[in-house]
Structure formats: structure tokens, C-alpha cells
Design an enzyme around this catalytic site. Sequence first.
Site, PDB file in Angstrom:
ATOM      1  N   LYS A   1     -12.494 -61.648 -57.794  1.00  0.00           N
ATOM      2  CA  LYS A   1     -13.615 -60.892 -57.263  1.00  0.00           C
ATOM      3  C   LYS A   1     -13.806 -61.000 -55.756  1.00  0.00           C
ATOM      4  O   LYS A   1     -14.327 -60.104 -55.115  1.00  0.00           O
ATOM      5  CB  LYS A   1     -14.881 -61.373 -57.989  1.00  0.00           C
ATOM      6  CG  LYS A   1     -16.099 -60.505 -57.815  1.00  0.00           C
ATOM      7  CD  LYS A   1     -17.136 -60.901 -58.866  1.00  0.00           C
ATOM      8  CE  LYS A   1     -18.481 -60.264 -58.596  1.00  0.00           C
ATOM      9  NZ  LYS A   1     -19.232 -60.945 -57.562  1.00  0.00           N
TER      10      LYS A   1
ATOM     11  N   PHE B   1     -20.567 -43.677 -51.616  1.00  0.00           N
ATOM     12  CA  PHE B   1     -19.208 -43.856 -51.080  1.00  0.00           C
ATOM     13  C   PHE B   1     -18.843 -42.593 -50.297  1.00  0.00           C
ATOM     14  O   PHE B   1     -19.291 -41.488 -50.639  1.00  0.00           O
ATOM     15  CB  PHE B   1     -18.201 -44.065 -52.216  1.00  0.00           C
ATOM     16  CG  PHE B   1     -18.114 -45.489 -52.706  1.00  0.00           C
ATOM     17  CD1 PHE B   1     -17.029 -46.295 -52.407  1.00  0.00           C
ATOM     18  CD2 PHE B   1     -19.139 -46.036 -53.472  1.00  0.00           C
ATOM     19  CE1 PHE B   1     -16.946 -47.603 -52.855  1.00  0.00           C
ATOM     20  CE2 PHE B   1     -19.067 -47.347 -53.932  1.00  0.00           C
ATOM     21  CZ  PHE B   1     -17.972 -48.129 -53.619  1.00  0.00           C
TER      22      PHE B   1
ATOM     23  N   LYS C   1     -23.982 -54.122 -56.658  1.00  0.00           N
ATOM     24  CA  LYS C   1     -25.327 -54.563 -57.071  1.00  0.00           C
ATOM     25  C   LYS C   1     -25.953 -55.517 -56.060  1.00  0.00           C
ATOM     26  O   LYS C   1     -27.106 -55.340 -55.660  1.00  0.00           O
ATOM     27  CB  LYS C   1     -25.232 -55.201 -58.459  1.00  0.00           C
ATOM     28  CG  LYS C   1     -26.535 -55.709 -59.035  1.00  0.00           C
ATOM     29  CD  LYS C   1     -26.474 -55.888 -60.527  1.00  0.00           C
ATOM     30  CE  LYS C   1     -25.193 -56.501 -61.023  1.00  0.00           C
ATOM     31  NZ  LYS C   1     -24.944 -57.879 -60.535  1.00  0.00           N
TER      32      LYS C   1
ATOM     33  N   ALA D   1     -23.264 -64.120 -65.828  1.00  0.00           N
ATOM     34  CA  ALA D   1     -24.034 -63.379 -66.843  1.00  0.00           C
ATOM     35  C   ALA D   1     -23.214 -63.074 -68.085  1.00  0.00           C
ATOM     36  O   ALA D   1     -23.778 -62.795 -69.132  1.00  0.00           O
ATOM     37  CB  ALA D   1     -24.568 -62.087 -66.246  1.00  0.00           C
TER      38      ALA D   1
ATOM     39  N   ARG E   1     -27.977 -65.136 -56.455  1.00  0.00           N
ATOM     40  CA  ARG E   1     -27.285 -66.340 -56.915  1.00  0.00           C
ATOM     41  C   ARG E   1     -26.266 -66.816 -55.887  1.00  0.00           C
ATOM     42  O   ARG E   1     -25.833 -66.062 -55.027  1.00  0.00           O
ATOM     43  CB  ARG E   1     -26.555 -66.032 -58.234  1.00  0.00           C
ATOM     44  CG  ARG E   1     -27.484 -65.745 -59.397  1.00  0.00           C
ATOM     45  CD  ARG E   1     -26.719 -65.265 -60.617  1.00  0.00           C
ATOM     46  NE  ARG E   1     -26.006 -64.031 -60.345  1.00  0.00           N
ATOM     47  CZ  ARG E   1     -24.994 -63.565 -61.052  1.00  0.00           C
ATOM     48  NH1 ARG E   1     -24.549 -64.242 -62.102  1.00  0.00           N
ATOM     49  NH2 ARG E   1     -24.412 -62.430 -60.744  1.00  0.00           N
TER      50      ARG E   1
ATOM     51  N   THR F   1     -25.096 -55.870 -52.948  1.00  0.00           N
ATOM     52  CA  THR F   1     -25.268 -55.083 -51.721  1.00  0.00           C
ATOM     53  C   THR F   1     -26.578 -54.307 -51.773  1.00  0.00           C
ATOM     54  O   THR F   1     -27.332 -54.253 -50.792  1.00  0.00           O
ATOM     55  CB  THR F   1     -24.078 -54.111 -51.547  1.00  0.00           C
ATOM     56  OG1 THR F   1     -22.869 -54.865 -51.609  1.00  0.00           O
ATOM     57  CG2 THR F   1     -24.141 -53.381 -50.227  1.00  0.00           C
TER      58      THR F   1
ATOM     59  N   PHE G   1     -23.767 -58.743 -63.567  1.00  0.00           N
ATOM     60  CA  PHE G   1     -23.039 -57.703 -64.312  1.00  0.00           C
ATOM     61  C   PHE G   1     -23.963 -56.554 -64.716  1.00  0.00           C
ATOM     62  O   PHE G   1     -24.931 -56.266 -64.029  1.00  0.00           O
ATOM     63  CB  PHE G   1     -22.299 -58.310 -65.507  1.00  0.00           C
ATOM     64  CG  PHE G   1     -21.181 -59.242 -65.097  1.00  0.00           C
ATOM     65  CD1 PHE G   1     -20.217 -58.830 -64.193  1.00  0.00           C
ATOM     66  CD2 PHE G   1     -21.112 -60.532 -65.587  1.00  0.00           C
ATOM     67  CE1 PHE G   1     -19.183 -59.680 -63.792  1.00  0.00           C
ATOM     68  CE2 PHE G   1     -20.083 -61.399 -65.200  1.00  0.00           C
ATOM     69  CZ  PHE G   1     -19.120 -60.958 -64.300  1.00  0.00           C
TER      70      PHE G   1
ATOM     71  N   TRP H   1     -24.894 -49.594 -47.419  1.00  0.00           N
ATOM     72  CA  TRP H   1     -23.631 -50.259 -47.102  1.00  0.00           C
ATOM     73  C   TRP H   1     -23.187 -49.886 -45.685  1.00  0.00           C
ATOM     74  O   TRP H   1     -22.766 -50.745 -44.905  1.00  0.00           O
ATOM     75  CB  TRP H   1     -22.552 -49.863 -48.117  1.00  0.00           C
ATOM     76  CG  TRP H   1     -21.240 -50.566 -47.913  1.00  0.00           C
ATOM     77  CD1 TRP H   1     -20.864 -51.793 -48.394  1.00  0.00           C
ATOM     78  CD2 TRP H   1     -20.118 -50.091 -47.146  1.00  0.00           C
ATOM     79  NE1 TRP H   1     -19.591 -52.107 -47.972  1.00  0.00           N
ATOM     80  CE2 TRP H   1     -19.109 -51.086 -47.214  1.00  0.00           C
ATOM     81  CE3 TRP H   1     -19.871 -48.927 -46.409  1.00  0.00           C
ATOM     82  CZ2 TRP H   1     -17.883 -50.935 -46.573  1.00  0.00           C
ATOM     83  CZ3 TRP H   1     -18.651 -48.786 -45.773  1.00  0.00           C
ATOM     84  CH2 TRP H   1     -17.663 -49.786 -45.859  1.00  0.00           C
TER      85      TRP H   1
END
Length: 559
Positions: free
Chosen positions: A108, A384, A74, A276, A97, A76, A304, A412
Site C-alpha cells: 500500500k 481524478f 479516503k 479494518a 489512524r 486524503t 476500508f 488532492w
Amino acid sequence: MGEVKSDIEIARTAIKKPIYEIGARLGIPPEDLVPYGHDKAKVSAGFIARQREKKNGRLILVTAINPTPAGEGKTTTTVGLGDGLNRIGKKAVVCIREASLGPCFGVKGGAAGGGYSQVVPMEDINLHFTGDFHAITSAHNLLAALIDNHIYWGNAEGIDVRRIAWRRVMDMNDRALRHIVGSLGGVANGFPRETGFDITVASEVMAILCLSRDLKDLEARLGNIIVGYRRDRTPVFARDLKADGAMAVLLKDALQPNLVQTLENNPAFVHGGPFANIAHGCNSVMATTTALKLADYVVTEAGFGADLGAEKFFDIKCRKAGLKPDVAVVVATVRAMKMNGGVKKEDLGSENVEAVRKGCANLGRHVLNVKKFGVPAIVAINHFATDTQAEIQAVKDYVATLGAEAVLCRHWAQGSGGIEDLAHKVVELAEGGHAQFSPLYPDDMPLFQKIETIATEIYHAGEVIADKQVRDQLHAWEAQGYGNLPVCIAKTQYSFSTDPNLRGAPTGHTVPVREVRLSAGAGFVVVITGEIMTMPGLPSVPSSERIFLNDDGFIEGLF
């Protein structure tokens, strides 16, 4: 195909521009930037105040499906879309954030995007950055110290020691501190009582910092914090202990948004960081509203999945700050669709179109939920290398049945060049004037009904259950004049339900409310459901075991 560099290796080789150059692109003069080194700075309160009368740009929210171990990307995508909009000639700013140390050293890893869609300096952003979280921790714990000190010196306010609502915080995952007894050791140390620690990102001070419009608003909100109750059940406020002024002093610099840059040297505000799942999950109002005055497009994210972050963004942040989002981007991956369709993580590399179709129910629920707020939605398929054309097409076909579009994004691996299609589509949607934003529930709805509305409309639950004690507490707050506040539901991020193992799009489940906490300063009621913890624990193998300094003095293992 050559070896793929890690996020930190990519970030380390970034060619950064001096932060004054980044500020100049937004019309911020050097004297209104407070530099922290060469590549990050705070924007002065005076400059922000002078922008108030300017017209707002368009606001784009990036949200996602429920997170899976397969990864969604998200942040990214948020960074990539900001770069993509700049690439197609729009003046765009990213607002995200700050990272908490807890997850950095826990599960994480870092939180500054990934691949060729990152904000830099990545290491600083993920570690101490400009000290905002330390200031929040200090201000919160100053108030905690003042409470115990007030009681020690005679308790003039008549605080009932059994009804102190203010715990302590630290910016680390530490389950040992969830429930403790303080003030042991005799008369000199005060009156022993049960207390505990939450993680800093769950602090009401964090929420207050992120929702305040300026220093005056910040101080007023700090004063409104309820620290506990007297024996007659009347609340004791932080201002009763004369704590608000000193807390505001500690937070003076932390309130100013932090300006950094993306790998493509586009401006980014990184400011505030409530989780969140246990808090309201959005970056600061100060950063977002400032960015809207300085750019044509502001791309921000909510933590999230959309059941948590987007709902709180719409119902709390937008309601409080008067924001009107133009478009919502829902991030999904083929891999996550397969996991929601029942495929195990080790089997995600094999094509399985049927599992993708089955797993799309989770994505569909989020897209339709976002539309309930009157905000047009578009899906970003974060690509991906293992995705097959048939799997990608299955997601696109499914999303088309919802009256929306899914766009394949390769940011990405390719940076802004891989997300141009999405940038064009977002501009088209935003400029089409389709948004008719409205929160999910009105201010004057009773508190328990607000909880039920979110549970049934967003989580698709069958019922909400709560003990009489919880319901009585909500009624008491309504009687005290807090009934018009929004609710901030603390719930697992992994499922629409309160069971983290229930993937997909479950319906008819039960949402048990375990506890409610009044955040009178922030201006919402926290509703704790299921097994959710406001102080996380570390896993059996924490990320910290893989983080170290190499022989050249560079950080390794941080994402």
C-alpha cells in the site's frame, strides 16, 4: 499542465508550524504537550482529564466504497475535509489512524493522505512515529513470554498447553511466521508447542489501547485478556499471571494521543491503528473524545469500505465510547465505479458512462447501509484528471435516486479550496439535526445472530455457515457471560462477500465462518471468515524495493 509532484515531495516542502502553535489553537498549553521533535507531540493525560465536562463538538465519519486498484482516497478526503471546514470558519480537527510498517513495505505504501491534503511529517507518521506500535508489540509479547515462563516454572495456574490462545505479534507482513513451533531445543527451552505470529495491528492490545478511556480502564482491560484455558475449560486471564501492571507501564505513553498538523497547519490527531479487515479499523477513543472537547467539528475515518470500517465504527467504537456521529461521508471515484462496472485498470482513462452507471451499485449499497444506522450520508467524488463531465454527472444522478447528494471534490490537487462545497454541505447536514444514530443490533442478541445480522443486513449475504465447533464455542462464551459483546468480523476488504474477486453489489452469497476468537479485554468477539489472514504476506514485488535514502539523505519511494 506541469509535472505533478509526488506525495512525499509535497510533504517535504511543507512549511510546518511549531507543534506548540498547533496545540495553542486548541487551547492546549505548552506544559501539556510532550514534544517528539518540533512537529509532533503527545497530549498529556492530565489535560485530557480536565476536558471531560466540556460539551462535545460534531462528529463526521469518512468512509468509502470497497477499495479497488484504481484508488479511492479516503484518508486524503478526511484530511481535505478537515482543512475545508477550517477554511469556511469552523474549528475542526482531523482524527486518523497511525500507519503499520507492514503495508508501508508491502503493497500500500504510506497512509497520511495525499496530494495537497496530507498530515505531516509524513515520513515519521509512516515509519516509527512516536513509538506507539513498538510499545504495543512489546506489551503483547511480554504477555506471551510470561505465559511460557509461567508454564516452565511449574504452571501453578494449570494452563492446558494445547489451549493457549495468545499468539505473538510483529509489525511486519511475514507469512513464514503464521504457524510455527516454539520452545524447541530441549528441557532448558520449555515445552514445545504450536503457536504463531499475527501482525501488530491485529493484536488485542492494539484494540484495547484504541478503546480505553484512561490508564485505569487500560489496565483493567489488559487484565481481562484471556491467555488460554485450563483442562476444565476455565479461562486464564492476564491478571492471573500478574501481567497487567507491567503491560500498562509499557503502554503508558502510547495511550496519549499524538498531535500533528495538516499541510495547511490545521490540527490532526494520529493515534492507534487497527486494520479494518482483520480488526476494528478505527483510531483511538482517547483521540476522538479529546478532539470532540476541543473543536466544533471532528472528522475521522474508518478503514476500508463501509461494510467493514463504518460498521465497526458504529457497532463497536460508538457503542463502547457512547459516540453519536452526525454525518457520514462516503468516498468514491469515477475510476472505481468503472472498475466495479467491469472496466480493466489499463482502460480506466477512456470515458465509459455505462460502466460508471453499472458500477454505482457498489456505492449505492454503502450509502443505504450507512443510513441503516440512522446517520445521514453524503457522497464525496474524489476527482481524478481523467474524469469526464458525463461520468461525474452519472454518479451525481445515481446518488440523487438514493435520496442523497454527491459532491465533486478537488482537494488532492487544490487543498481546502477544492473541497469547500463538501464542507458547507456537511455543516448543513450536521446542523440540521437529522442524525438518529443507533447500532445495527442490540447487546443482548445471541452472538451467532449478531454475525447473521451483519452478514444479511450489511453484506446482503444469503446465509452464514459455521461448523458445530464454532457454534459450540459461541454458546460456551455466552454461558460464561460474554454474550452481550459486539462482533468484529474479519473479512476481505475488496468485496461485500468473502470472495475478493466479486465486485459490485452481490446478493445471496454465503459467508463461511472459519474461526472465532474472544477478545475479552477489548470487549468483542473476532469472527474470521473466508481466507482472511491475521498475518499478511508480502507481495512478489514489495514496496520496500522502491524505498531508499537519496544522496541528500531524504527518503524516496515512500508513497
